[in-house]
Motif scaffolding. Structure first.
Motif, PDB file in Angstrom:
ATOM      1  N   PHE A 201       0.958  -1.446  -0.493  1.00 47.45           N
ATOM      2  CA  PHE A 201       0.222  -0.349   0.370  1.00 47.45           C
ATOM      3  C   PHE A 201       1.051   1.133  -0.183  1.00 47.45           C
ATOM      4  CE2 PHE A 201      -1.863   3.052   2.570  1.00 47.45           C
ATOM      5  CZ  PHE A 201      -3.161   3.611   2.055  1.00 47.45           C
ATOM      6  N   PHE A 202       2.019   1.247   0.895  1.00 48.02           N
ATOM      7  CA  PHE A 202       2.733   2.230   0.825  1.00 48.02           C
ATOM      8  C   PHE A 202       3.775   2.516   0.257  1.00 48.02           C
ATOM      9  CE2 PHE A 202       1.676   2.122   5.402  1.00 48.02           C
ATOM     10  CZ  PHE A 202       1.264   3.293   5.783  1.00 48.02           C
ATOM     11  N   LEU A 203       4.174   1.172  -1.008  1.00 54.72           N
ATOM     12  CA  LEU A 203       4.609   1.747  -2.552  1.00 54.72           C
ATOM     13  C   LEU A 203       3.726   2.595  -3.841  1.00 54.72           C
ATOM     14  CD1 LEU A 203       7.408   1.118  -2.717  1.00 54.72           C
ATOM     15  CD2 LEU A 203       6.604  -1.175  -4.158  1.00 54.72           C
ATOM     16  N   ILE A 204       2.706   1.273  -3.982  1.00 53.98           N
ATOM     17  CA  ILE A 204       1.705   2.521  -3.856  1.00 53.98           C
ATOM     18  C   ILE A 204       1.322   3.750  -3.746  1.00 53.98           C
ATOM     19  CG2 ILE A 204      -0.554   2.422  -5.232  1.00 53.98           C
ATOM     20  CD1 ILE A 204      -0.646  -0.276  -4.544  1.00 53.98           C
ATOM     21  N   LEU A 205       1.385   3.945  -2.838  1.00 51.68           N
ATOM     22  CA  LEU A 205       1.609   5.860  -2.527  1.00 51.68           C
ATOM     23  C   LEU A 205       2.158   6.133  -2.159  1.00 51.68           C
ATOM     24  CD1 LEU A 205      -1.038   7.128  -0.249  1.00 51.68           C
ATOM     25  CD2 LEU A 205       0.797   6.510   1.330  1.00 51.68           C
TER      26      LEU A 205
END
Length: 224
Positions: A201-205
């Motif tokens: 999720f944080f990588l996509i963010l």
């Protein structure tokens, strides 16, 4: 290589081994559930991913770094893969079948080749790892006057230090297996799935962050 260069390379490898990330948690989980040999097979795959990235970084250098920091699609793809992998890990019911008594029941056969490639792919999909090694090449390369032999030796020492430290973590984690019940083991696996999804999720963010804010200092934190 001078003594200081060897010392610095060993310290870098040591601290890299303790950087918190998907690979860190998966390595510990593999050691606890499948044993030390399985975890070492997984870790060797991770090391291969690092070697490939180092070679890409060495031959691509700054121009490739510029492409990475300006292309958020790489973060979307890597993050999505982590999300899906984490979801599959969380929903996998295979370990639940052995939650029947107080003794940990392990599969009779362990596919070491599969674990090797799992380690490689889990490391390879993390764009931050490539950015990290690119940064290292730029910094170390300039300090070593871009001498190929010195650079090769320097990164070899880093990876050996990294691998030896990981083996220490694996052996320590294996000791925990004796205290685990099947029920706890199943919970560890589900927790691992949640952690992988969070990293995804944080990588996509990160892909939504404005391009001017996507610099080397930001992506280095994504390493393991």
């Amino acid at each position: 290589m001078t003594f200081n260069e060897i010392k610095d390379a060993i310290l870098i490898g040591f601290f890299l081994s303790f950087m918190i990330g998907p690979v860190f948690f998966m390595l510990i989980q593999t050691s606890i559930i499948k044993g030390a040999r399985a975890a070492i097979a997984f870790d060797l795959g991770v090391i291969l991913g690092d070697i490939v990235f180092i070679l890409i970084a060495y031959y691509g250098s700054k121009s490739l770094l510029e492409q990475i920091k300006d292309d958020p699609r790489l973060f979307y793809i890597g993050g999505l893969i982590l999300l899906v992998y984490g979801l599959i890990t969380y929903l996998d019911k295979s370990q639940k079948k052995v939650v029947q008594d107080e003794k940990l029941v392990l599969p009779e056969k362990t596919n070491y080749v599969k674990l090797f490639f799992k380690g490689f792919l889990l490391n390879f999909i993390n764009v931050g790892v490539l950015a990290f090694w690119l940064g290292m090449i730029v910094i170390v390369g300039s300090n070593l006057q871009m001498n190929s032999a010195k650079i090769f030796n320097y990164f070899t020492v880093i990876l050996l230090s990294y691998l030896i430290t990981d083996i220490g973590k694996i052996l320590l984690a294996k000791q925990l297996k004796k205290k685990l019940t099947p029920k706890i083991t199943y919970k560890v696996k589900r927790t691992m799935g949640i952690i992988l999804m969070i990293f995804g999720f944080f990588l996509i963010l990160k892909g939504f962050i404005p391009k001017e804010k996507l610099n080397l200092n930001n992506v280095i934190e994504q390493k393991h």
